[in-house]
Design a protein around this motif. Structure first.
Motif, PDB file in Angstrom:
ATOM      1  N   LYS A 169      -5.430  -6.505 -21.993  1.00  0.00           N
ATOM      2  CA  LYS A 169      -4.200  -6.907 -21.309  1.00  0.00           C
ATOM      3  C   LYS A 169      -3.681  -5.760 -20.451  1.00  0.00           C
ATOM      4  O   LYS A 169      -2.997  -4.854 -20.940  1.00  0.00           O
ATOM      5  N   PRO A 170      -3.991  -5.782 -19.155  1.00  0.00           N
ATOM      6  CA  PRO A 170      -3.570  -4.686 -18.272  1.00  0.00           C
ATOM      7  C   PRO A 170      -2.109  -4.814 -17.877  1.00  0.00           C
ATOM      8  O   PRO A 170      -1.467  -5.844 -18.070  1.00  0.00           O
ATOM      9  N   GLU A 171      -1.615  -3.715 -17.322  1.00  0.00           N
ATOM     10  CA  GLU A 171      -0.312  -3.739 -16.663  1.00  0.00           C
ATOM     11  C   GLU A 171      -0.538  -4.118 -15.196  1.00  0.00           C
ATOM     12  O   GLU A 171      -1.665  -4.270 -14.748  1.00  0.00           O
ATOM     13  N   GLY A 172       0.521  -4.254 -14.458  1.00  0.00           N
ATOM     14  CA  GLY A 172       0.401  -4.795 -13.116  1.00  0.00           C
ATOM     15  C   GLY A 172       0.263  -3.762 -12.023  1.00  0.00           C
ATOM     16  O   GLY A 172       1.042  -3.773 -11.056  1.00  0.00           O
ATOM     17  N   TYR A 173      -0.696  -2.838 -12.142  1.00  0.00           N
ATOM     18  CA  TYR A 173      -0.892  -1.872 -11.058  1.00  0.00           C
ATOM     19  C   TYR A 173      -2.376  -1.742 -10.721  1.00  0.00           C
ATOM     20  O   TYR A 173      -3.258  -2.080 -11.521  1.00  0.00           O
ATOM     21  N   LEU A 174      -2.644  -1.237  -9.535  1.00  0.00           N
ATOM     22  CA  LEU A 174      -3.993  -0.924  -9.092  1.00  0.00           C
ATOM     23  C   LEU A 174      -4.214   0.578  -9.267  1.00  0.00           C
ATOM     24  O   LEU A 174      -3.264   1.359  -9.218  1.00  0.00           O
ATOM     25  N   ALA A 175      -5.467   0.968  -9.464  1.00  0.00           N
ATOM     26  CA  ALA A 175      -5.786   2.370  -9.733  1.00  0.00           C
ATOM     27  C   ALA A 175      -6.759   2.912  -8.702  1.00  0.00           C
ATOM     28  O   ALA A 175      -7.665   2.200  -8.239  1.00  0.00           O
ATOM     29  N   PHE A 176      -6.578   4.185  -8.357  1.00  0.00           N
ATOM     30  CA  PHE A 176      -7.539   4.941  -7.551  1.00  0.00           C
ATOM     31  C   PHE A 176      -7.823   6.218  -8.326  1.00  0.00           C
ATOM     32  O   PHE A 176      -6.896   6.966  -8.660  1.00  0.00           O
ATOM     33  N   LEU A 177      -9.101   6.484  -8.616  1.00  0.00           N
ATOM     34  CA  LEU A 177      -9.472   7.630  -9.434  1.00  0.00           C
ATOM     35  C   LEU A 177     -10.626   8.369  -8.787  1.00  0.00           C
ATOM     36  O   LEU A 177     -11.621   7.744  -8.393  1.00  0.00           O
ATOM     37  N   GLY A 178     -10.520   9.700  -8.670  1.00  0.00           N
ATOM     38  CA  GLY A 178     -11.631  10.468  -8.102  1.00  0.00           C
ATOM     39  C   GLY A 178     -11.181  11.698  -7.359  1.00  0.00           C
ATOM     40  O   GLY A 178     -10.494  12.556  -7.903  1.00  0.00           O
ATOM     41  N   ARG A 179     -11.577  11.771  -6.088  1.00  0.00           N
ATOM     42  CA  ARG A 179     -11.212  12.901  -5.233  1.00  0.00           C
ATOM     43  C   ARG A 179     -10.411  12.394  -4.044  1.00  0.00           C
ATOM     44  O   ARG A 179     -10.663  11.304  -3.540  1.00  0.00           O
ATOM     45  N   ILE A 180      -9.480  13.221  -3.583  1.00  0.00           N
ATOM     46  CA  ILE A 180      -8.810  12.954  -2.307  1.00  0.00           C
ATOM     47  C   ILE A 180      -9.699  13.521  -1.213  1.00  0.00           C
ATOM     48  O   ILE A 180      -9.804  14.742  -1.055  1.00  0.00           O
ATOM     49  N   ALA A 193      -2.984  -1.881  -1.522  1.00  0.00           N
ATOM     50  CA  ALA A 193      -1.891  -2.080  -2.476  1.00  0.00           C
ATOM     51  C   ALA A 193      -0.617  -2.531  -1.787  1.00  0.00           C
ATOM     52  O   ALA A 193       0.087  -3.439  -2.272  1.00  0.00           O
ATOM     53  N   VAL A 194      -0.302  -1.919  -0.654  1.00  0.00           N
ATOM     54  CA  VAL A 194       0.918  -2.274   0.070  1.00  0.00           C
ATOM     55  C   VAL A 194       0.856  -3.725   0.533  1.00  0.00           C
ATOM     56  O   VAL A 194       1.806  -4.499   0.351  1.00  0.00           O
ATOM     57  N   ARG A 195      -0.284  -4.102   1.115  1.00  0.00           N
ATOM     58  CA  ARG A 195      -0.416  -5.470   1.622  1.00  0.00           C
ATOM     59  C   ARG A 195      -0.470  -6.494   0.494  1.00  0.00           C
ATOM     60  O   ARG A 195      -0.043  -7.641   0.662  1.00  0.00           O
ATOM     61  N   ALA A 196      -1.003  -6.089  -0.667  1.00  0.00           N
ATOM     62  CA  ALA A 196      -1.076  -7.016  -1.800  1.00  0.00           C
ATOM     63  C   ALA A 196       0.234  -7.062  -2.583  1.00  0.00           C
ATOM     64  O   ALA A 196       0.401  -7.907  -3.474  1.00  0.00           O
ATOM     65  N   GLY A 197       1.163  -6.134  -2.277  1.00  0.00           N
ATOM     66  CA  GLY A 197       2.441  -6.105  -2.969  1.00  0.00           C
ATOM     67  C   GLY A 197       2.341  -5.656  -4.412  1.00  0.00           C
ATOM     68  O   GLY A 197       3.100  -6.117  -5.274  1.00  0.00           O
ATOM     69  N   MET A 198       1.402  -4.719  -4.687  1.00  0.00           N
ATOM     70  CA  MET A 198       1.225  -4.215  -6.051  1.00  0.00           C
ATOM     71  C   MET A 198       1.384  -2.709  -6.087  1.00  0.00           C
ATOM     72  O   MET A 198       1.073  -2.027  -5.106  1.00  0.00           O
ATOM     73  N   PRO A 199       1.829  -2.170  -7.210  1.00  0.00           N
ATOM     74  CA  PRO A 199       1.895  -0.714  -7.353  1.00  0.00           C
ATOM     75  C   PRO A 199       0.487  -0.112  -7.341  1.00  0.00           C
ATOM     76  O   PRO A 199      -0.464  -0.734  -7.807  1.00  0.00           O
ATOM     77  N   LEU A 200       0.382   1.107  -6.844  1.00  0.00           N
ATOM     78  CA  LEU A 200      -0.879   1.849  -6.846  1.00  0.00           C
ATOM     79  C   LEU A 200      -0.634   3.207  -7.485  1.00  0.00           C
ATOM     80  O   LEU A 200       0.291   3.928  -7.102  1.00  0.00           O
ATOM     81  N   LYS A 201      -1.464   3.562  -8.451  1.00  0.00           N
ATOM     82  CA  LYS A 201      -1.430   4.892  -9.050  1.00  0.00           C
ATOM     83  C   LYS A 201      -2.696   5.633  -8.657  1.00  0.00           C
ATOM     84  O   LYS A 201      -3.809   5.126  -8.850  1.00  0.00           O
ATOM     85  N   ILE A 202      -2.510   6.833  -8.105  1.00  0.00           N
ATOM     86  CA  ILE A 202      -3.630   7.645  -7.635  1.00  0.00           C
ATOM     87  C   ILE A 202      -3.802   8.836  -8.565  1.00  0.00           C
ATOM     88  O   ILE A 202      -2.917   9.688  -8.665  1.00  0.00           O
ATOM     89  N   ALA A 203      -4.939   8.899  -9.250  1.00  0.00           N
ATOM     90  CA  ALA A 203      -5.273  10.040 -10.108  1.00  0.00           C
ATOM     91  C   ALA A 203      -6.492  10.709  -9.492  1.00  0.00           C
ATOM     92  O   ALA A 203      -7.601  10.179  -9.556  1.00  0.00           O
TER      93      ALA A 203
END
Length: 365
Positions: A169-180, A193-203
């Protein structure tokens, strides 16, 4: 079997933070030890392993502020390997190409897994020179730029089955993981994420070479959008919750990714992956099962809307079938045995010289 694993020194094995190659070397080493093989790991001194550790540097180079040049330490690593090479049935290198001049001295007891991109022009003359060296690719796509190279197998990466727990059961965000970095395209992730209207967390980590890209292109986007959060690098423990609680991992790459370990890390958590069709992606992601393969930001946004249709238990099952460290170790052991069985007995130099002298003497009599 007596096996040497030779790791890069940039990170410890396993790495404390980012470090895909060192993480894979750790998974492979520990699984080989578990299976009862005698394994020696040549790596940074702060590595943690159940194998015998031979330290070539006191600590991992990336996190050591006193290190300016990594090459001397890798030459020290190679000298350690050279001195003990006779002890092993197989020597498995993971350090790109510095060791290649040494390999012909070691004979046919070596194999090298190439973990990086191979589409750089400087690599073609190198692999043409060393076209006899046995190589392993981590995806079939990775091989394409070097048709002259001696690839003897493709072995996809694997993770320990219990490393990352399934999260139904996930929470309602998208994830980006790796290198900038430009090729990883965090800007695409933000747009999706912006166009889909969802939060994005960048790790993600930011290497020095990518600091300008971060400050000029990505940080302004993060600051502009309230739904985008940059949380920095995450360790293994934090990664489990970060990926497991995500509705999906975004993998919007713009380069020929050799494998993409983060994709199978996400799958292990049951989290589907939305990935751009580049590099290894079609070999790793089963479209509609473990995620979605897309060709544009528009398609990626559409796939975000389809995430509720994905069965996260099936995503996890796909990981267990295809991408465990048990399967990876089994593939490598089969390759080690094949290389050992194919090895021809070497003729000592002295015997070759004596044979030549005998032939010359007999022809002149």
């Amino acid at each position: 079997m007596k096996i040497a694993q030779i790791a890069p020194l940039a990170e410890s094995v396993p790495p404390r933070l980012y470090g895909g190659t060192e993480r894979v070397v750790s998974f492979l080493t520990e699984e080989l030890v578990r299976l009862g093989h005698e394994v020696t790991l040549f790596a940074a001194g702060d590595s943690l392993t159940s194998a015998e550790l031979v330290p070539a540097a006191p600590r991992s180079l990336r996190l050591n502020p006193d290190v300016r040049d990594p090459i001397p330490y890798h030459l020290i690593l190679l000298e350690h390997v050279r001195k003990r090479a006779h002890e092993f049935d197989i020597l498995h290198f993971h350090i790109d190409l510095l060791h290649f001049p040494l390999l012909r001295q070691l004979g046919a007891r070596t194999v090298t897994t190439l973990h990086g991109r191979l589409d750089l022009p400087d690599l073609k003359p190198f692999y043409s020179m060393f076209s006899d060296v046995p190589l392993v690719s981590i995806s079939n796509d990775q091989r394409r730029p070097l048709p002259m190279a001696n690839f003897v197998a493709t072995v996809h990466h694997g993770l320990p089955r219990d490393l990352l727990p399934f999260s139904p059961k996930p929470e309602g965000y998208l994830a980006f993981l790796g290198r900038i970095s430009p090729e990883k395209r965090p800007d695409r992730a933000i747009e999706i994420a912006v166009r889909a209207g969802m939060p994005l967390k960048i790790a993600a980590k930011i290497d020095k070479v990518d600091e300008a890209y971060w400050y000029e292109h990505i940080k302004p986007l993060v600051d502009r959008h309230d739904n985008v959060e940059y949380i920095g690098e995450v360790n293994e423990k934090a990664k489990a919750s970060f990926l497991g609680n995500a509705a999906a991992l975004l993998f919007p790459i713009d380069w020929p990714e050799p494998f993409g370990l983060v994709m199978i890390e996400s799958m292990a958590c049951g989290t589907p992956v939305i990935a751009f069709r580049n590099g290894s992606v079609p070999e790793v992601i089963d479209h509609g099962v473990s995620g979605f393969i897309v060709d544009s930001v528009d398609e990626a946004v559409e796939m975000v809307a389809r995430l509720p249709q994905v069965d996260r238990a099936r995503v996890r099952s796909t990981f267990e079938t295809r991408f465990t460290s048990e399967r990876m170790a089994s593939d490598y052991l089969a390759l080690y045995r094949r290389l050992i069985n194919e090895r021809k007995p070497s003729i000592p130099v002295e015997t070759e010289v004596l044979a030549g002298v005998t032939q010359i003497g007999s022809s002149s009599s």
